[in-house]
Design an enzyme around this catalytic site. Structure first.
Site, PDB file in Angstrom:
ATOM      1  CE  LYS A 102      -4.383   0.775   0.256  1.00 25.35           C
ATOM      2  NZ  LYS A 102      -5.490   0.101  -0.287  1.00 25.35           N
ATOM      3  N   GLY A 212     -23.625   4.557   1.376  1.00 27.03           N
ATOM      4  CA  GLY A 212     -22.467   4.998   0.444  1.00 27.03           C
ATOM      5  C   GLY A 212     -22.870   4.634  -0.935  1.00 27.03           C
ATOM      6  N   GLY A 214     -21.011   5.404  -3.770  1.00 25.82           N
ATOM      7  CA  GLY A 214     -19.753   5.817  -4.697  1.00 25.82           C
ATOM      8  C   GLY A 214     -19.384   4.493  -5.618  1.00 25.82           C
ATOM      9  CG  ASN A 215     -15.827   2.411  -7.952  1.00 26.08           C
ATOM     10  OD1 ASN A 215     -16.129   1.478  -7.967  1.00 26.08           O
ATOM     11  ND2 ASN A 215     -15.073   2.893  -9.444  1.00 26.08           N
ATOM     12  N   GLY A 217     -20.704   1.217  -3.971  1.00 24.73           N
ATOM     13  CA  GLY A 217     -21.948   1.076  -3.820  1.00 24.73           C
ATOM     14  C   GLY A 217     -22.898   1.206  -4.851  1.00 24.73           C
TER      15      GLY A 217
END
Ligand code: NAD
Length: 403
Positions: A102, A212, A214-215, A217
């Site tokens: 990460k 949510g 967004g991408n 959800g």
């Protein structure tokens, strides 16, 4: 996020105890490599600012490191370490030939112009260019980074190495070697996991509430509705909407697109807290971490919590849910469609292939449903929670390879 890595470490410690492998605790919790870089970036006003960035390679037993790069003012080494560890576990669970990694830069991207973001991305790439690569560590988009960010990394990395190297990152635009299906793969992957659970648990036409949009959800909602599921509630940061008969999702997406929020739909409004407490078959937190805690866990009435976001349930919250008889399907399984899609993109780049959307989605379905089945089998075999079962499977795959 201060306790995030401690929480991940505690979960790992408990899972290792179950399989009597506590001696591997250090190996699984001490990252293989941690890089901190301070690098200069030219700003639009002619000044130069120094930014701090991190890249953590948690474990590379199963293959090159894989994990996103996030731009956020609250990024810190501890958070990056925790997310890198989760990536190792996620990749192992899905049987991908990747380790976990990460990265992050301490920056508020909303304060930077497009040109400054490009300068920052290129400077960060130069600072870590000897530690990333298609066979060592492969970044991807994460919070506030996207396909454009990945294009800048490919371009800068390719210039430094003197060779066009698209496989150095995934999540690229299609014309730079990106894969069709990758953008939707997290949401669709979560739907495949849900389908497998519906089959195992004998659930038909479930009701769903999604926190949510967004991408993750949004795609989850769309693909779930296509499979005769009834999405009764959705929300975003401004609040939620509810229709027990099922929402008209095309209308919801249109209003969200045009006005910025679902709360402007002509439907009953609810708060995010109320959404979490609805009586539904599947509650899908797809926004932020720490949404189900010891404060509200007792009020959750869903049958199954499907963790599409990373870390939406705290350990205390989960303990209460399990005591109440709810099932919690863990993030490292539910949202692993993203990294699985990344693997497909990397594989196509390395083998000079171009898959159709049908092939991409059918491979994704196989991987997600197999992992979901294995988690359920291990849960029954070991008499543990789904999260512990997923961790045990991941840890065993890493330890088997070490042997
Ligand atoms: P996103 O930024 O596209 O969407 C987040 C959504 O959450 C937005 O609709 C936002 O309005 C909403 N939101 C923010 N604060 C909220 C609040 N307090 N209450 C309710 N809603 C709120 O993010 P995303 O890419 O969809 O990621 C969502 C989660 O999934 C994150 O935890 C992320 O780490 C995880 N995840 C994403 C991917 C991926 O491929 N995008 C892969 C794996 C995991």
């Amino acid at each position: 996020m201060a306790n995030f890595y401690e929480e991940v470490k505690t979960e790992l410690k408990e899972a290792l105890k179950v399989i009597d492998k506590s001696q591997y605790y250090d190996l699984l919790t001490k990252p293989k490599q941690i890089i901190t870089v301070n690098f200069p970036v030219k700003m639009d006003d002619g000044s130069t600012r120094i930014f701090t960035g991190y890249r953590v390679l948690h474990n590379s037993t199963l293959g090159p490191g894989k994990g996103g790069i996030r731009y956020h003012f609250a990024v810190c080494l501890e958070e990056v370490e925790a997310l890198a560890a989760l990536m190792s576990l996620k990749c192992a669970l899905l049987d991908l030939p990747f380790g976990g990694a990460k990265g992050g830069v301490e920056v508020n991207p909303k304060e930077l112009s497009e040109k400054e973001l490009e300068n920052l991305t290129r400077a960060f790439t130069r600072a870590i260019c000897n530690n990333i690569g298609p066979d060592t560590d492969i970044p991807a988009p994460d919070v506030y980074t996207n396909a454009q960010t990945m294009s800048w990394i490919v371009d800068e990395y390719s210039k430094i190495k003197g060779k066009f190297t698209p496989a150095v990152v995934t999540g690229k635009p299609l014309d730079l070697g990106g894969a069709v299906g990758r953008n939707e793969s997290t949401g669709l992957g979560a739907v495949y996991v849900m389908e497998e659970i519906m089959q195992i648990e004998g659930i038909n036409k479930p009701t769903i509430a999604i926190q949510g949009l967004g991408n993750v959800g949004k795609h989850f909602a769309k693909f779930a509705a296509e499979r005769a599921c009834r999405v009764v509630a959705v929300s975003d940061s401004k609040g939620g909407i509810y229709n027990p008969k099922g929402l008209d999702l095309d209308e919801v997406f249109r209003v969200k697109e045009e006005t910025g929020s679902v709360v402007n739909c002509e439907v009953e409004k609810i708060t995010n807290e109320e959404l979490l407490e609805l009586e539904v078959d599947f509650l899908v937190p797809a926004a932020l971490e720490d949404q189900i805690t010891k404060k509200n866990a007792n009020k959750i009435k869903a049958r199954i919590v499907l963790e599409a976001a990373n870390g939406p349930t705290t350990p205390e919250g989960e303990a209460i849910l399990i005591k109440k008889g709810l099932r919690v399907i863990p993030d490292i399984l539910v949202n692993a469609g993203g990294v699985t899609g990344s693997y497909f993109e990397w594989y196509q780049n390395k083998h000079n292939e171009k898959w159709t959307l049908e092939k991409f989605n059918s491979e994704l379905e196989k991987k997600m449903k197999k992992a979901a089945r294995e988690v359920y089998e291990t849960r029954l075999e070991r008499k543990v929670s789904c999260r512990k079962a997923a961790l045990i499977l991941s840890i065993q795959r890493i330890l088997d390879k070490i042997k």
